[in-house]
Write a protein that holds these residues in place. Structure first.
Motif, PDB file in Angstrom:
ATOM      1  N   LEU A  27      13.279   8.183   0.722  1.00 38.47           N
ATOM      2  CA  LEU A  27      12.710   6.873   0.441  1.00 38.47           C
ATOM      3  C   LEU A  27      13.277   6.413  -0.891  1.00 38.47           C
ATOM      4  CD1 LEU A  27      10.633   4.826   1.568  1.00 38.47           C
ATOM      5  CD2 LEU A  27       8.928   5.933   0.129  1.00 38.47           C
ATOM      6  N   ASP A  28      13.820   5.204  -0.909  1.00 40.68           N
ATOM      7  CA  ASP A  28      14.453   4.687  -2.118  1.00 40.68           C
ATOM      8  C   ASP A  28      13.549   3.760  -2.921  1.00 40.68           C
ATOM      9  OD1 ASP A  28      17.212   5.772  -1.739  1.00 40.68           O
ATOM     10  OD2 ASP A  28      17.031   4.630   0.117  1.00 40.68           O
ATOM     11  N   LEU A  29      12.708   3.000  -2.215  1.00 39.35           N
ATOM     12  CA  LEU A  29      11.936   1.955  -2.877  1.00 39.35           C
ATOM     13  C   LEU A  29      10.569   1.809  -2.232  1.00 39.35           C
ATOM     14  CD1 LEU A  29      11.753  -0.526  -4.827  1.00 39.35           C
ATOM     15  CD2 LEU A  29      12.889  -1.855  -3.032  1.00 39.35           C
ATOM     16  N   LEU A  30       9.552   1.675  -3.077  1.00 37.15           N
ATOM     17  CA  LEU A  30       8.189   1.359  -2.647  1.00 37.15           C
ATOM     18  C   LEU A  30       7.866  -0.025  -3.183  1.00 37.15           C
ATOM     19  CD1 LEU A  30       5.286   2.014  -1.616  1.00 37.15           C
ATOM     20  CD2 LEU A  30       4.881   3.074  -3.858  1.00 37.15           C
ATOM     21  N   ILE A  31       7.545  -0.950  -2.281  1.00 34.66           N
ATOM     22  CA  ILE A  31       7.074  -2.277  -2.670  1.00 34.66           C
ATOM     23  C   ILE A  31       5.627  -2.341  -2.229  1.00 34.66           C
ATOM     24  CG2 ILE A  31       7.345  -4.763  -2.401  1.00 34.66           C
ATOM     25  CD1 ILE A  31      10.267  -4.244  -1.572  1.00 34.66           C
ATOM     26  N   THR A  32       4.706  -2.463  -3.177  1.00 37.84           N
ATOM     27  CA  THR A  32       3.298  -2.401  -2.810  1.00 37.84           C
ATOM     28  C   THR A  32       2.488  -3.530  -3.428  1.00 37.84           C
ATOM     29  OG1 THR A  32       1.308  -1.008  -2.752  1.00 37.84           O
ATOM     30  CG2 THR A  32       2.745  -0.752  -4.667  1.00 37.84           C
ATOM     31  N   ASP A  33       1.593  -4.062  -2.605  1.00 42.40           N
ATOM     32  CA  ASP A  33       0.615  -5.018  -3.094  1.00 42.40           C
ATOM     33  C   ASP A  33      -0.343  -4.263  -4.014  1.00 42.40           C
ATOM     34  OD1 ASP A  33      -0.793  -7.368  -3.403  1.00 42.40           O
ATOM     35  OD2 ASP A  33      -1.795  -7.256  -1.463  1.00 42.40           O
ATOM     36  N   TYR A  34      -0.963  -4.974  -4.930  1.00 41.59           N
ATOM     37  CA  TYR A  34      -1.908  -4.306  -5.824  1.00 41.59           C
ATOM     38  C   TYR A  34      -3.269  -4.147  -5.162  1.00 41.59           C
ATOM     39  CZ  TYR A  34      -4.725  -3.015  -9.799  1.00 41.59           C
ATOM     40  OH  TYR A  34      -5.573  -2.344 -10.636  1.00 41.59           O
ATOM     41  N   ARG A  35      -3.796  -5.221  -4.610  1.00 38.76           N
ATOM     42  CA  ARG A  35      -5.109  -5.162  -3.963  1.00 38.76           C
ATOM     43  C   ARG A  35      -4.945  -4.811  -2.492  1.00 38.76           C
ATOM     44  NH1 ARG A  35      -8.619 -10.417  -5.826  1.00 38.76           N
ATOM     45  NH2 ARG A  35      -8.795  -9.891  -8.037  1.00 38.76           N
ATOM     46  N   LEU A  36      -5.528  -3.685  -2.097  1.00 43.94           N
ATOM     47  CA  LEU A  36      -5.450  -3.234  -0.713  1.00 43.94           C
ATOM     48  C   LEU A  36      -6.857  -2.969  -0.179  1.00 43.94           C
ATOM     49  CD1 LEU A  36      -2.437  -0.847  -1.268  1.00 43.94           C
ATOM     50  CD2 LEU A  36      -2.412  -2.927   0.118  1.00 43.94           C
ATOM     51  N   PRO A  37      -7.016  -2.906   1.132  1.00 44.22           N
ATOM     52  CA  PRO A  37      -8.340  -2.662   1.717  1.00 44.22           C
ATOM     53  C   PRO A  37      -8.954  -1.351   1.219  1.00 44.22           C
ATOM     54  CG  PRO A  37      -6.761  -3.281   3.427  1.00 44.22           C
ATOM     55  CD  PRO A  37      -5.985  -3.083   2.159  1.00 44.22           C
ATOM     56  N   GLY A  38     -10.272  -1.336   1.169  1.00 42.96           N
ATOM     57  CA  GLY A  38     -10.992  -0.127   0.799  1.00 42.96           C
ATOM     58  C   GLY A  38     -11.031   0.129  -0.699  1.00 42.96           C
ATOM     59  N   GLY A  39     -10.723  -0.877  -1.507  1.00 41.72           N
ATOM     60  CA  GLY A  39     -10.765  -0.705  -2.950  1.00 41.72           C
ATOM     61  C   GLY A  39      -9.601   0.086  -3.517  1.00 41.72           C
ATOM     62  N   VAL A  40      -8.588   0.334  -2.706  1.00 42.84           N
ATOM     63  CA  VAL A  40      -7.407   1.069  -3.162  1.00 42.84           C
ATOM     64  C   VAL A  40      -6.448   0.073  -3.807  1.00 42.84           C
ATOM     65  CG1 VAL A  40      -5.456   2.473  -2.410  1.00 42.84           C
ATOM     66  CG2 VAL A  40      -7.687   2.774  -1.340  1.00 42.84           C
ATOM     67  N   THR A  41      -5.761   0.534  -4.837  1.00 46.19           N
ATOM     68  CA  THR A  41      -4.759  -0.316  -5.477  1.00 46.19           C
ATOM     69  C   THR A  41      -3.360   0.248  -5.241  1.00 46.19           C
ATOM     70  OG1 THR A  41      -4.713   0.857  -7.593  1.00 46.19           O
ATOM     71  CG2 THR A  41      -6.396  -0.862  -7.320  1.00 46.19           C
ATOM     72  N   GLY A  42      -2.392  -0.604  -5.422  1.00 45.87           N
ATOM     73  CA  GLY A  42      -1.008  -0.158  -5.315  1.00 45.87           C
ATOM     74  C   GLY A  42      -0.677   0.933  -6.313  1.00 45.87           C
TER      75      GLY A  42
END
Length: 127
Positions: free
Chosen positions: A52-67
């Protein structure tokens, strides 16, 4: 010419339409794209994907999890992993005081695909 994409990107985004737009764009740019709509899906992919070369993640995710909660352990397992955060509220990422901000740019939503590509090009050395 090698038909296999040279770079593998994991996008974590709970908005399915936005996720599809990003995935379609990056696939068109020659990336292999893995998609996750939740932290659980992201962790399953991270656990099972050897490269895996790159992770692009949203900050606010379901269940109170963050990027950040995804990126920090991912970086411990893969110190060479590049990360880009996306958020409609970029101050939240800064306020999290995560050390990943030293290496991970933040894209404030909305952003253009050209801006995304420029950030990717800055993070991933070309072949």
């Amino acid at each position: 010419m090698n038909a296999e994409p040279s770079r593998i990107v994991l996008i974590v985004e709970d908005n399915t339409a936005f996720l599809a737009t990003l995935a379609d764009y990056l696939e068109g740019e020659g990336f292999q794209v893995l998609q996750a709509e939740s932290a659980a899906e992201a962790f399953n992919i991270l656990a099972g994907q050897p490269k895996l070369d790159l992770l692009i993640t949203d900050y606010r995710l379901p269940g109170g999890v963050t990027g950040v909660m995804i990126a920090e352990p991912a970086l411990k397992l893969r110190p060479d992993l590049s990360i880009i955060y996306m958020s409609g509220h970029p101050a939240e990422i800064i306020d999290s005081a995560t050390s990943t901000l030293l290496v991970a740019p933040i894209l404030a939503k909305p952003f253009s695909l050209a801006v995304l590509r420029a950030r990717i090009d800055a993070l991933l050395p070309s072949h």
